[in-house]
Enzyme design. Structure first.
Site, short mmCIF file in Angstrom:
data_model
loop_
_atom_site.label_atom_id
_atom_site.label_comp_id
_atom_site.label_asym_id
_atom_site.label_seq_id
_atom_site.Cartn_x
_atom_site.Cartn_y
_atom_site.Cartn_z
N LYS A 1 41.30 38.58 37.52
CA LYS A 1 40.83 38.61 38.90
C LYS A 1 41.27 37.33 39.60
CE LYS A 1 37.44 35.41 38.35
NZ LYS A 1 37.40 34.10 39.06
N PHE B 1 44.68 30.71 30.13
CA PHE B 1 43.38 30.04 30.13
C PHE B 1 43.35 28.98 31.24
CE2 PHE B 1 44.00 31.23 25.63
CZ PHE B 1 42.82 31.91 25.40
N ALA C 1 42.64 28.87 34.35
CA ALA C 1 43.26 29.16 35.65
C ALA C 1 42.33 29.89 36.59
CB ALA C 1 44.53 29.98 35.44
N GLY D 1 39.55 34.61 34.90
CA GLY D 1 38.53 35.43 34.27
C GLY D 1 38.99 36.26 33.10
N GLY D 2 40.05 35.85 32.44
CA GLY D 2 40.57 36.66 31.34
C GLY D 2 39.58 36.86 30.22
N SER E 1 36.32 36.74 30.33
CA SER E 1 35.24 37.60 30.80
C SER E 1 35.68 39.06 30.80
CB SER E 1 34.82 37.19 32.21
OG SER E 1 34.28 35.88 32.22
N ASP F 1 30.88 35.30 35.50
CA ASP F 1 31.67 36.26 36.29
C ASP F 1 31.99 37.55 35.52
OD1 ASP F 1 33.51 35.28 34.49
OD2 ASP F 1 34.89 34.48 35.97
#
Length: 243
Positions: free
Chosen positions: A8, A94, A96, A99-100, A102, A135
């Protein structure tokens, strides 16, 4: 069973105040990005618990700290499910704000619900997700939403100005931790709500839509400010930190 957890971005981010629980009240708009995804495979295991492996970008935390593992534990505590094998191929960078992790966690919950025929309703899925991070709840519905509170309160929103636009994500070889970013920012309450500013023509977003992290983060990492300016020099309608 294979899932493709997407990332996102945030359109604007207002940091309103610090809370008594140590978190900050924020207001931001989150948009899902379909073109940048991890690959998550979950299959039944031969023994209890989780057999976890990974590829792609190195996952450098202990397995017990990985959000996929934590998501499994959260579901297992509620439903007493069997063991699984999880393989995560990491593509989303990572550090950044994308939200990877999550997204991986929520995809794990969704995969387990299907794999064990649990039929976890969205309401309960959001409860599980909220316990895993700030998130994570966004990725349950995965639709544009105004995010408030510490990031877990969501309200769907339409942002028609982005339809048909090209999104470019640039990840330089540096990362900014959440703790580092929050530790340097000055909280403030803007006069006009973010979603009202996002109703303006997209040509006005450059001046109206801000990410409060940028001031202190750019001061410490001037390369990021230079990238933002380069994007505007190339004609970007809005250039901003992604998280």
């Amino acid at each position: 069973m294979v899932f493709f957890p997407n990332c996102k971005i945030n359109l604007g981010l207002d940091i309103l105040r610090k809370r008594e629980d140590g978190y900050h009240d924020i207001r931001t708009v989150m948009l899902s990005v379909a073109g940048l995804c991890d690959i998550l495979e979950i299959v039944p295991g031969e023994r209890e618990g989780v057999e976890f492996s990974s590829g792609g970008i190195a996952v450098d935390c202990p397995v017990a700290d990985n959000l996929c593992y934590k998501a499994y534990r959260a579901v297992a505590e509620r439903y007493g499910i069997g063991g699984v094998k999880i393989h995560l191929h990491k593509i989303i960078p990572f550090g950044a704000g994308l939200g990877g992790g999550s997204s991986d966690a929520v995809s794990t919950v969704k995969a387990l619900s299907k794999l064990f025929s649990l039929g976890i309703p969205d309401r309960e899925m959001k409860e599980i997700a909220a316990g895993l991070g700030s998130d994570t709840v966004f990725f349950v519905d995965n639709v544009p939403a105004v995010s408030s509170g510490r990031g877990e309160v969501l309200e769907p929103v339409a942002i028609p100005q982005v339809s048909g636009r090209t999104l470019i994500i640039i990840k330089p070889p540096l990362g900014v931790s959440t703790a580092e970013a929050y530790g340097a920012v000055a909280a403030r309450v803007p006069e006009i709500l973010l979603e009202e500013r996002l109703r303006l023509p997209i040509e006005q977003w450059r001046d109206a839509v801000k990410n409060d992290f940028e001031g202190p983060v750019f001061e410490k990492h001037p390369r990021l400010a230079a990238i933002k300016q380069a994007l505007y020099d190339e004609g970007a309608m809005l250039a901003s930190m992604s998280g």
